[in-house]
Enzyme design. Structure first.
Site, short mmCIF file in Angstrom:
data_model
loop_
_atom_site.label_atom_id
_atom_site.label_comp_id
_atom_site.label_asym_id
_atom_site.label_seq_id
_atom_site.Cartn_x
_atom_site.Cartn_y
_atom_site.Cartn_z
N GLY A 8 -2.81 -0.12 -1.11
CA GLY A 8 -2.50 0.98 -0.18
C GLY A 8 -3.22 2.25 -0.57
N GLY A 11 -3.87 5.16 1.91
CA GLY A 11 -2.71 5.76 2.58
C GLY A 11 -2.39 7.16 2.07
N GLN A 12 -1.23 7.67 2.49
CA GLN A 12 -0.88 9.06 2.19
C GLN A 12 -0.79 9.32 0.68
OE1 GLN A 12 3.08 10.41 3.09
NE2 GLN A 12 2.49 12.56 3.22
N ASP A 53 -5.48 -7.53 1.51
CA ASP A 53 -4.20 -7.67 2.19
C ASP A 53 -3.24 -8.21 1.14
OD1 ASP A 53 -1.99 -8.43 3.64
OD2 ASP A 53 -3.14 -9.28 5.30
N TYR A 142 13.39 -0.78 6.71
CA TYR A 142 12.65 -0.12 5.63
C TYR A 142 13.52 -0.02 4.37
CZ TYR A 142 10.20 3.77 3.27
OH TYR A 142 9.55 4.57 2.37
N LYS A 146 13.26 -1.67 0.64
CA LYS A 146 13.14 -0.82 -0.56
C LYS A 146 14.23 -1.16 -1.59
CE LYS A 146 9.44 1.54 0.27
NZ LYS A 146 8.22 1.26 -0.53
N1 SER Z 1 8.82 9.24 4.04
C1 SER Z 1 9.49 7.98 4.23
C2 SER Z 1 9.78 7.74 5.64
O1 SER Z 1 10.09 8.69 6.32
C3 SER Z 1 10.75 7.94 3.43
O2 SER Z 1 10.50 7.41 2.20
O3 SER Z 1 9.77 6.62 6.05
#
Ligand code: SER
Length: 326
Positions: A8, A11-12, A53, A142, A146
């Site tokens: 990743g 990514g950010q 991937d 999500y 996690k």
């Molecule tokens: N920044 C993330 C989100 O908003 C939270 O961990 O999904």
């Protein structure tokens, strides 16, 4: 840590963590693996990059073997709002990807950093001063990935001796790379809109308070945790870390101090509002402070000042480059 793989990496978090690690450990020793986005110039010119991937364990294992990797920062993941729209895909990437990383780490003797999130908590969790060890029970896909990820990392540590470590990041704010489909993304979009249009239409209610952190602190947290002597650690994964706790109206007021004409309006997205309301408002991060010396550098005023400076500079450079091309 000598030879590092970052999944990743485009990514950010990855786009900034990769550069910070390259500065510290040498460009050639930090391999940036991305999947959906091409690396930008800075990333591709500062060290090795590859396409990967994380759902492909064969490719993952051969990358780790080829570059003789000893540490994996596993950042590839779908964020909360996208995961709610595509729950099966989120499970596939976030969980099967993580299992592949952990298996690879077990076989090739690597340490693993895994970023968990405030999303690993749920509506039954105490929302103020959220303890390190408490009820989690998330209600989003999500969050389910996690909290499962934290447990899997702990399991690989005590069952197989894999050196897994991780933090629960709050919403992350950065100017370099946009986040991709999270609930806390408003706190990044607001800066782009403030500088470009002088106004922002927010998808969360004005008083929705959440934990947040500026990217330099997030990068520092990830590196410092991985550099800590493991004997100091009582917890391993899912350390609460936070730097500030604010609501949309608070960040808007802070931006107004720099851009007096800035105006905020609200058009609520019910999906992201419900997600935000299921998360803590302010975590207790004393375990991270005590076990590995976590300390923030940027509070709300310092972050807002730096974000506005860095982002307006970025826009000026982009404009100048665009003007050159024309
Ligand atoms: N920044 C993330 C989100 O908003 C939270 O961990 O999904």
């Amino acid at each position: 840590m000598q030879r590092i793989l970052i999944t990743g990496a485009t990514g950010q978090i990855g786009s900034e963590l990769t550069l910070a690690l390259r500065k510290k450990y040498g460009g050639e020793n930090v391999i940036a693996a991305g999947h959906t986005h091409q690396p930008d110039r800075e990333l591709s010119e500062s060290g090795p990059c590859c396409t990967l991937d994380v759902r492909d364990i064969t490719a993952l294992q051969s990358t780790v073997a080829e570059y003789r990797i000893d540490t994996i920062f596993h950042l590839a993941s779908l964020l909360s709002a996208v995961a709610e729209a595509k729950p099966q895909l989120a499970w596939d990437i976030n969980i099967n990807g993580l299992i592949n990383v952990l298996e690879t780490a077990r076989i090739h003797h690597c340490a693993v950093f895994f970023p968990s999130s405030i999303g690993a908590f749920g509506p039954l969790t105490p929302a103020e001063n959220t303890p390190q060890d408490t009820i989690q029970h998330p209600t989003t896909m999500y969050g389910i990935t996690k909290v499962s990820g934290e447990l899997l990392c702990d399991y690989y540590q005590h069952r197989f001796g894999v050196d897994t470590r991780g933090v629960r990041f709050p919403g992350l704010i950065s100017w370099k790379t946009l986040p991709g489909g999270g609930t806390t993304d408003y706190a990044v979009h607001i800066f782009h809109a403030a500088l470009k249009d002088g106004r922002y239409d927010c998808f969360l209610k004005p008083d929705t308070r959440l934990d947040m952190m500026y990217m330099p602190d997030a990068v520092k947290a990830a590196i410092e945790l991985m550099e800590t002597d493991s004997k100091q650690l009582i917890h391993r994964n899912g350390f609460n870390v936070t730097a500030m706790s604010f609501a949309p109206r608070d960040i808007a007021a802070e931006i107004k101090k720099h851009i007096p004409g800035f105006a905020i309006s609200y058009t609520i997205d019910p999906v992201r509002q419900a997600i935000a309301e299921s998360w803590p408002r302010h975590m207790d991060d004393s375990a991270a402070r005590n076990e590995w010396g976590w300390k923030l550098e940027y509070d709300l005023p310092a972050m807002v000042k730096d974000m506005l400076e860095k982002l307006s500079n970025k826009f000026k450079i982009a404009k100048a480059n665009g003007a050159e091309k024309n």
